[in-house]
Design a protein around this motif. Structure first.
Motif, PDB file in Angstrom:
ATOM      1  N   LEU A  80       0.812  -1.218   0.000  1.00 54.64           N
ATOM      2  CA  LEU A  80       0.000   0.000   0.000  1.00 54.64           C
ATOM      3  C   LEU A  80       0.841   1.262   0.000  1.00 54.64           C
ATOM      4  O   LEU A  80       0.460   2.287   0.554  1.00 54.64           O
ATOM      5  CB  LEU A  80      -0.951  -0.010   1.202  1.00 54.64           C
ATOM      6  N   GLN A  81       1.985   1.198  -0.666  1.00 56.14           N
ATOM      7  CA  GLN A  81       2.780   2.413  -0.842  1.00 56.14           C
ATOM      8  C   GLN A  81       2.014   3.416  -1.691  1.00 56.14           C
ATOM      9  O   GLN A  81       2.038   4.614  -1.448  1.00 56.14           O
ATOM     10  CB  GLN A  81       4.111   2.064  -1.516  1.00 56.14           C
ATOM     11  N   GLU A  82       1.300   2.891  -2.677  1.00 58.19           N
ATOM     12  CA  GLU A  82       0.393   3.698  -3.507  1.00 58.19           C
ATOM     13  C   GLU A  82      -1.042   3.268  -3.211  1.00 58.19           C
ATOM     14  O   GLU A  82      -1.280   2.199  -2.645  1.00 58.19           O
ATOM     15  CB  GLU A  82       0.695   3.497  -4.997  1.00 58.19           C
ATOM     16  N   GLU A  83      -2.004   4.104  -3.587  1.00 61.36           N
ATOM     17  CA  GLU A  83      -3.413   3.767  -3.373  1.00 61.36           C
ATOM     18  C   GLU A  83      -3.774   2.468  -4.089  1.00 61.36           C
ATOM     19  O   GLU A  83      -3.364   2.237  -5.228  1.00 61.36           O
ATOM     20  CB  GLU A  83      -4.315   4.888  -3.879  1.00 61.36           C
ATOM     21  N   ALA A  84      -4.536   1.619  -3.407  1.00 63.88           N
ATOM     22  CA  ALA A  84      -4.976   0.364  -4.018  1.00 63.88           C
ATOM     23  C   ALA A  84      -6.276  -0.080  -3.371  1.00 63.88           C
ATOM     24  O   ALA A  84      -6.514   0.175  -2.184  1.00 63.88           O
ATOM     25  CB  ALA A  84      -3.910  -0.719  -3.859  1.00 63.88           C
ATOM     26  N   GLU A  85      -7.121  -0.731  -4.146  1.00 62.35           N
ATOM     27  CA  GLU A  85      -8.349  -1.300  -3.604  1.00 62.35           C
ATOM     28  C   GLU A  85      -8.030  -2.604  -2.870  1.00 62.35           C
ATOM     29  O   GLU A  85      -7.050  -3.284  -3.180  1.00 62.35           O
ATOM     30  CB  GLU A  85      -9.346  -1.578  -4.732  1.00 62.35           C
ATOM     31  N   ALA A  86      -8.888  -2.960  -1.935  1.00 64.63           N
ATOM     32  CA  ALA A  86      -8.687  -4.186  -1.177  1.00 64.63           C
ATOM     33  C   ALA A  86      -8.653  -5.401  -2.100  1.00 64.63           C
ATOM     34  O   ALA A  86      -7.876  -6.337  -1.877  1.00 64.63           O
ATOM     35  CB  ALA A  86      -9.775  -4.340  -0.127  1.00 64.63           C
ATOM     36  N   GLY A  87      -9.484  -5.389  -3.139  1.00 63.20           N
ATOM     37  CA  GLY A  87      -9.523  -6.524  -4.057  1.00 63.20           C
ATOM     38  C   GLY A  87      -8.209  -6.731  -4.783  1.00 63.20           C
ATOM     39  O   GLY A  87      -7.803  -7.876  -5.037  1.00 63.20           O
ATOM     40  N   VAL A  88      -7.509  -5.646  -5.088  1.00 64.96           N
ATOM     41  CA  VAL A  88      -6.211  -5.749  -5.764  1.00 64.96           C
ATOM     42  C   VAL A  88      -5.175  -6.368  -4.817  1.00 64.96           C
ATOM     43  O   VAL A  88      -4.411  -7.252  -5.210  1.00 64.96           O
ATOM     44  CB  VAL A  88      -5.745  -4.363  -6.248  1.00 64.96           C
ATOM     45  N   VAL A  89      -5.176  -5.913  -3.570  1.00 65.71           N
ATOM     46  CA  VAL A  89      -4.247  -6.467  -2.589  1.00 65.71           C
ATOM     47  C   VAL A  89      -4.575  -7.935  -2.333  1.00 65.71           C
ATOM     48  O   VAL A  89      -3.687  -8.779  -2.186  1.00 65.71           O
ATOM     49  CB  VAL A  89      -4.288  -5.657  -1.282  1.00 65.71           C
ATOM     50  N   ALA A  90      -5.865  -8.273  -2.303  1.00 61.70           N
ATOM     51  CA  ALA A  90      -6.272  -9.661  -2.101  1.00 61.70           C
ATOM     52  C   ALA A  90      -5.767 -10.543  -3.236  1.00 61.70           C
ATOM     53  O   ALA A  90      -5.315 -11.677  -3.001  1.00 61.70           O
ATOM     54  CB  ALA A  90      -7.788  -9.752  -1.985  1.00 61.70           C
ATOM     55  N   ALA A  91      -5.832 -10.042  -4.458  1.00 62.08           N
ATOM     56  CA  ALA A  91      -5.355 -10.815  -5.607  1.00 62.08           C
ATOM     57  C   ALA A  91      -3.844 -11.030  -5.531  1.00 62.08           C
ATOM     58  O   ALA A  91      -3.334 -12.082  -5.924  1.00 62.08           O
ATOM     59  CB  ALA A  91      -5.718 -10.086  -6.902  1.00 62.08           C
ATOM     60  N   GLN A  92      -3.116 -10.042  -4.996  1.00 66.84           N
ATOM     61  CA  GLN A  92      -1.661 -10.150  -4.898  1.00 66.84           C
ATOM     62  C   GLN A  92      -1.225 -11.075  -3.763  1.00 66.84           C
ATOM     63  O   GLN A  92      -0.193 -11.745  -3.863  1.00 66.84           O
ATOM     64  CB  GLN A  92      -1.052  -8.757  -4.685  1.00 66.84           C
ATOM     65  N   THR A  93      -2.014 -11.118  -2.707  1.00 60.72           N
ATOM     66  CA  THR A  93      -1.613 -11.869  -1.513  1.00 60.72           C
ATOM     67  C   THR A  93      -2.292 -13.218  -1.373  1.00 60.72           C
ATOM     68  O   THR A  93      -1.804 -14.093  -0.658  1.00 60.72           O
ATOM     69  CB  THR A  93      -1.934 -11.048  -0.244  1.00 60.72           C
ATOM     70  N   GLY A  94      -3.439 -13.379  -2.017  1.00 59.36           N
ATOM     71  CA  GLY A  94      -4.224 -14.590  -1.849  1.00 59.36           C
ATOM     72  C   GLY A  94      -5.131 -14.553  -0.633  1.00 59.36           C
ATOM     73  O   GLY A  94      -5.754 -15.564  -0.292  1.00 59.36           O
ATOM     74  N   TYR A  95      -5.247 -13.399   0.019  1.00 54.27           N
ATOM     75  CA  TYR A  95      -6.105 -13.276   1.195  1.00 54.27           C
ATOM     76  C   TYR A  95      -7.564 -13.185   0.775  1.00 54.27           C
ATOM     77  O   TYR A  95      -7.887 -12.821  -0.362  1.00 54.27           O
ATOM     78  CB  TYR A  95      -5.743 -12.036   2.012  1.00 54.27           C
ATOM     79  N   ASP A  96      -8.471 -13.507   1.687  1.00 56.65           N
ATOM     80  CA  ASP A  96      -9.899 -13.403   1.442  1.00 56.65           C
ATOM     81  C   ASP A  96     -10.267 -11.940   1.206  1.00 56.65           C
ATOM     82  O   ASP A  96     -10.013 -11.078   2.062  1.00 56.65           O
ATOM     83  CB  ASP A  96     -10.675 -13.949   2.638  1.00 56.65           C
ATOM     84  N   ALA A  97     -10.877 -11.651   0.059  1.00 56.14           N
ATOM     85  CA  ALA A  97     -11.118 -10.266  -0.347  1.00 56.14           C
ATOM     86  C   ALA A  97     -12.061  -9.538   0.613  1.00 56.14           C
ATOM     87  O   ALA A  97     -11.819  -8.376   0.983  1.00 56.14           O
ATOM     88  CB  ALA A  97     -11.682 -10.226  -1.768  1.00 56.14           C
ATOM     89  N   ARG A  98     -13.127 -10.201   1.028  1.00 57.10           N
ATOM     90  CA  ARG A  98     -14.098  -9.554   1.910  1.00 57.10           C
ATOM     91  C   ARG A  98     -13.471  -9.205   3.247  1.00 57.10           C
ATOM     92  O   ARG A  98     -13.580  -8.073   3.738  1.00 57.10           O
ATOM     93  CB  ARG A  98     -15.303 -10.467   2.129  1.00 57.10           C
TER      94      ARG A  98
END
Length: 336
Positions: free
Chosen positions: A36-54
């Motif tokens: 999150l160095q730059e703005e990002a939606e939770a869904g994008v971070v979830a896709a990068q990490t494999g975490y549950d999006a909700r």
């Protein structure tokens, strides 16, 4: 039932702070700040990490609520503090250090310790090494020390030594060795010794080599409370070490004085603990688990002042240490 006449809000705030700390450590474990160095939606971070999006979205929202993230619509971004210290890609990343410090000073066993009493072996020998991993602390504090402690130290000694001084220094129980390393970097004619326990000494040795200072800074291994620490020093750095001289504080102060040249200086960092052991609260709480285990690691400022005065050391200045650890104070002493 009568009104008790007291407001329980303080108790609620304590539980709230505990939950916020849990969020901080969960964020470090999940390493979300590195995405999150730059703005990002939770869904994008979830896709990068494999975490549950909700659940990630809910979690990031809570981090924003406690001011570790900024939220703009559906976008999240690190606050300046989180970016500087919680993003693994930052040169000032403290996530690993904060986790280690929390575990090292944890009070998760406090009820058991109060019920059962201290460990007999630890109490008998007053050995912090039985309880704490000082080698790992030295490694991880190499970054923490740059959040203010090194800067405070250099400011103090620049007032008594000229830049071209060929001073000889001793960093007593130097941990990472960064105090001595930065002193040698600022004073190009300086040389000296970092004295550390054999189980810790390879850490400052590594940093000295990385900084290309092995020709000016030696690393000695031993127990500074009993072994020869050398003589003829213009400056001795003692950061927290007098807390480990509880068996003979006056004797340790006298050893420091004997190791200094006439008109040499001691730079002392202490916790400034009050005689009643009530302040500063950070030090009292952080070292409670060790005391419950039978150790005696803190000395009152009155005891330290008395021991140093008896050894012929006169206080010149005092300054609060900036940085992560609250309550530390740097003091400069002159040996006549």
């Amino acid at each position: 039932m009568k009104n008790p006449g007291q407001n329980p809000g303080m108790l609620y705030r304590m539980t709230q702070q505990f939950k916020e700390a849990q969020l901080l450590f969960a964020g470090i474990e999940l390493d979300v700040f590195s995405y999150l160095q730059e703005e990002a939606e939770a869904g994008v971070v979830a896709a990068q990490t494999g975490y549950d999006a909700r659940n990630l979205a809910l979690f990031l929202n809570s981090l924003a609520a406690i001011d570790l993230l900024k939220k703009n619509g559906e976008y999240f971004q690190n606050t300046p503090v989180a970016e500087a210290f919680l993003n693994r890609n930052s040169s000032f990343y403290l996530g690993e250090y904060l986790v280690f410090w929390n575990e090292m000073t944890s009070l998760h066993r406090v009820a058991e310790q109060v019920r059962m009493g201290p460990d007999a072996g630890t109490q008998q020998h007053n050995q912090g090494g039985r309880v704490y991993n000082f080698r790992e602390l030295a490694r991880l504090s190499a970054t923490e020390i740059y959040t203010g402690r090194v800067q405070s130290f250099l400011q103090a000694i620049r007032g008594v030594f000229l830049p071209d001084s060929a001073l000889r220094l001793l960093d007593l129980g130097g941990g990472s060795g960064m105090m001595a390393i930065e002193c040698a970097a600022y004073f190009p004619q300086a040389s000296g010794v970092i004295f550390e326990h054999p189980l810790v000494a390879d850490i400052p040795e590594q940093f000295v080599k990385e900084r290309g200072l092995a020709d000016r800074l030696a690393v000695w291994r031993g127990d500074f409370t009993t072994d020869d620490i050398g003589t003829g020093y213009d400056l001795i750095i003692a950061s927290g070490v007098l807390d480990f001289a509880s068996a003979d504080l006056p004797g340790m102060a006298a050893r420091i004085a004997r190791a200094l040249k006439p008109h040499g200086y001691l730079y002392l960092v202490s916790h400034q603990v009050s005689a009643d052991f009530l302040t500063p609260k950070e030090s009292i709480v952080n070292w409670l688990s060790s005391h419950l285990d039978g150790l005696n690691l803190l000395q009152s400022r009155q005891s330290i002042d008395a021991a140093l005065a008896a050894a012929g050391l006169t206080k010149m200045s005092q300054q609060a240490q900036a940085g992560v650890i609250s309550g530390l104070v740097g003091e400069l002493y002159h040996f006549a």
